[in-house]
Structures are given as C-alpha cells and as structure tokens.
Write an enzyme that holds these catalytic residues in place. Structure first.
Site, PDB file in Angstrom:
ATOM      1  N   ASN A 134      35.569  32.210  37.863  1.00 12.53           N
ATOM      2  CA  ASN A 134      34.595  32.688  36.869  1.00 12.53           C
ATOM      3  C   ASN A 134      33.231  32.000  36.969  1.00 12.53           C
ATOM      4  OD1 ASN A 134      37.020  33.360  34.209  1.00 12.53           O
ATOM      5  ND2 ASN A 134      36.133  34.741  35.725  1.00 12.53           N
ATOM      6  N   ASP A 159      41.873  40.609  30.025  1.00 10.12           N
ATOM      7  CA  ASP A 159      40.832  41.251  30.832  1.00 10.12           C
ATOM      8  C   ASP A 159      40.214  42.422  30.074  1.00 10.12           C
ATOM      9  OD1 ASP A 159      39.233  41.652  33.013  1.00 10.12           O
ATOM     10  OD2 ASP A 159      40.759  42.667  34.218  1.00 10.12           O
TER      11      ASP A 159
HETATM   12  C1  FPP Z   1      37.948  38.712  31.138  1.00  9.96           C
HETATM   13  O1  FPP Z   1      37.156  39.826  30.813  1.00  9.96           O
HETATM   14  C2  FPP Z   1      37.837  37.658  30.142  1.00  9.96           C
HETATM   15  C3  FPP Z   1      37.337  36.410  30.343  1.00  9.96           C
HETATM   16  C4  FPP Z   1      36.824  35.952  31.639  1.00  9.96           C
HETATM   17  C5  FPP Z   1      37.217  35.436  29.258  1.00  9.96           C
HETATM   18  C6  FPP Z   1      38.311  35.363  28.251  1.00  9.96           C
HETATM   19  C7  FPP Z   1      37.800  34.558  27.118  1.00  9.96           C
HETATM   20  C8  FPP Z   1      37.936  34.855  25.823  1.00  9.96           C
HETATM   21  C9  FPP Z   1      38.715  35.994  25.315  1.00  9.96           C
HETATM   22  C10 FPP Z   1      37.202  33.973  24.866  1.00  9.96           C
HETATM   23  C11 FPP Z   1      38.008  33.294  23.851  1.00  9.96           C
HETATM   24  C12 FPP Z   1      39.172  32.546  24.394  1.00  9.96           C
HETATM   25  C13 FPP Z   1      39.832  31.591  23.698  1.00  9.96           C
HETATM   26  C14 FPP Z   1      41.023  30.937  24.310  1.00  9.96           C
HETATM   27  C15 FPP Z   1      39.399  31.153  22.346  1.00  9.96           C
HETATM   28  P1  FPP Z   1      36.002  40.286  31.797  1.00  9.96           P
HETATM   29  O2  FPP Z   1      34.733  39.657  31.357  1.00  9.96           O
HETATM   30  O3  FPP Z   1      36.405  40.001  33.220  1.00  9.96           O
HETATM   31  O4  FPP Z   1      35.988  41.836  31.540  1.00  9.96           O
HETATM   32  P2  FPP Z   1      35.598  42.998  32.577  1.00  9.96           P
HETATM   33  O5  FPP Z   1      36.653  42.980  33.664  1.00  9.96           O
HETATM   34  O6  FPP Z   1      35.663  44.239  31.744  1.00  9.96           O
HETATM   35  O7  FPP Z   1      34.231  42.695  33.082  1.00  9.96           O
END
Ligand code: FPP
Length: 264
Positions: free
Chosen positions: A84, A36
């Site tokens: 998501n 996250d």
């Molecule tokens: C949460 O941060 C993250 C995600 C929804 C996506 C995770 C995906 C990756 C790290 C991409 C690569 C993955 C692989 C397996 C190659 P957020 O967007 O919710 O952050 P925020 O809470 O700060 O808005």
C-alpha cells in the site's frame, strides 16, 4: 437467545432471522478479512478515496463488535499492506492518520467488549505516532479474553515468512532436522493463534493479495461483491452460514479430516 446477541441481531429483523440459522457451536474460530473496495465505494459517489476509508472504518466498528458478540475467537483485518506504500502520498498519509485516530478513539469499543488487540506486520516504516497508539492499546487490552482482534499493518505474507526464517537462523537453536511446520509457525507473527478457518474478501476480487499466506492453507474462502464500506453484520452472518455449509475435509476423504490429523 442470549441478551448480548438479541441486542445486536434483534428478533424480527433480517439479522435476527439469519442468526437463528447459524449453528453457534460450529462458528469459525478465526475469521480473516481482506477489506477491499473502499476506493470504488468513494468513486461511485464522486468522493475522494479517503472518504471510502473513513466509511470503511464504520464497517470495522460494526464487524468487530458483531464478531465478538457472536463468539468468534479471532478476527484478523488487513488494514495496510506492505504494497500500500505505492499509493499516492496523500492517500497513504490519510490512511495512517485515520488508523491512528481509530486506535485513539475506539479503545473503548475494545474495552467494553473484552477484546484484545494484537497488531501484526513490520513495525519498521509505521509512523511513530501510530506505533505509540498501537503500544498503548495493546497494553490496555492485554488481559481481555472474549476475542482477539488482529490488525495487519505494514503487513505482507511473504515478508512475514522471510522474517520467521531469519529469526530461526539467527537463533540457531533449531537444527534443520528438527524444523517442522509447528516449529516454523511458532516464529510467525500469528504465533499462538489458530489458523483462519474462514477468509472473507469483499468487492469481488479473486486474489489473496499476499495476506496470511502460510496461515490460510486450509481456510474456506468467501468472496462477496459487497464493497467493504457497505459490509454489515448481516453480510458477516451470511458468510458464516455459507462457511457452515462447506464440507471441510483437510485433504481427507471424510468430513472433519482436521480431527483425524490427516491433512494432505
Ligand atoms: C482497500 O480498499 C482498503 C484499504 C487499503 C484500507 C483498509 C482500511 C480501513 C477500512 C480503515 C480503517 C481500518 C481500521 C482497522 C480501523 P481499496 O482502497 O483498495 O479499494 P479499491 O480496490 O476500490 O480501490
């Protein structure tokens, strides 16, 4: 120190010093991660959210390799939740494109490190081109044994439990009296894998967000304020050290209750 560890956690560096404190015989068998903070990482630099996901994929690369070299048996990463889809369409599109690109380009990382890929989550809804890459990389790495990398895509813990219940009912082979926890768990997408011993969540949020609801029943939970794109091998070692300090009783009054079979 074994060479493959020394290379990755060099002596004299902070990582090397942390590694010396880790008891390699008491590693968590399964580490699950809620990655996250990508959006906040990007916002704090005035960048679009997609850049946060791209930076987060560099952390994925490092943590996958570090986990395999340490000797962790299973690493599960929450990459796209069933919730998501509610994000703005362009962000959803970029996330799937990034995931496809990583599957295409990072297969070498899995092959070099003897890592098997296993994707969990509902296939229905995942873009066809991504499914194609999932199938290709799962087949390519099927015989790899050092670590299993589980990537949760279009995954929700409640949906997984409902799907398991559906399958049991459809099969009709288990009578209600015979349905116990073991039989139920055999219908989950994590069938055959040990439950996570350690759940790490980055970016400070104190939630489990519908992740592995059944499997984390006895997991130790570590929440770090570090945002996922900043999460590096030293943070993994710090989490493992914190895990090794915890007194795991599994409902027993004594440590290691798991071995006595007395969970409650
Ligand atoms: C949460 O941060 C993250 C995600 C929804 C996506 C995770 C995906 C990756 C790290 C991409 C690569 C993955 C692989 C397996 C190659 P957020 O967007 O919710 O952050 P925020 O809470 O700060 O808005």
């Amino acid at each position: 120190m074994e060479k493959h560890l020394e290379e990755f956690f060099p002596a004299g560096t902070e990582e090397g010093r942390l590694l010396l404190q880790v008891d390699l015989d008491r590693l968590p068998r399964h580490v699950a991660v809620i990655m996250d903070g990508n959006g906040r990482w990007a916002a704090s630099r005035g960048l679009p959210r997609a850049e946060g996901h791209r930076a987060g994929s560099a952390s994925v690369h490092e943590i996958v390799e570090a986990s395999a070299r340490l000797g962790i048996g299973v690493l599960t990463l929450f990459a796209f939740s069933s919730e998501n889809w509610k994000r703005p369409r362009p962000e959803v599109g970029r996330l799937w494109r990034l995931l496809r690109e990583k599957l295409t380009k990072e297969d070498g990382l899995l092959v070099r490190n003897d890592i098997r890929l296993r994707v969990i989550g509902r296939r229905q809804g995942i873009p066809a081109l991504v499914l194609k890459e999932i199938d290709r990389v799962e087949a390519l790495t099927r015989e790899n044994r050092r670590m299993t990398l589980v990537v949760a895509l279009n995954y929700g813990g409640r949906a997984e439990i409902v799907d398991a219940a559906r399958r049991i009912l459809q099969d009709g082979r288990i009578s209600p009296a015979k349905l116990d926890e073991k039989a139920f768990a055999a219908h989950l997408s994590t069938e055959g894998l040990p439950d996570p011993d350690l759940l790490i969540r980055t970016s400070g949020e104190l939630r489990v967000s519908n992740f592995l609801l059944w499997q984390i029943a006895y997991a130790e939970i570590i929440v770090t304020p570090v945002l996922w794109p900043d999460f590096r091998r030293k943070h993994l070692l710090e989490a493992v050290l914190e895990f090794q300090k915890r007194d795991r009783r599994f409902g027993d009054v004594r440590s290691g209750g798991e071995r006595t079979g007395k969970r409650s």
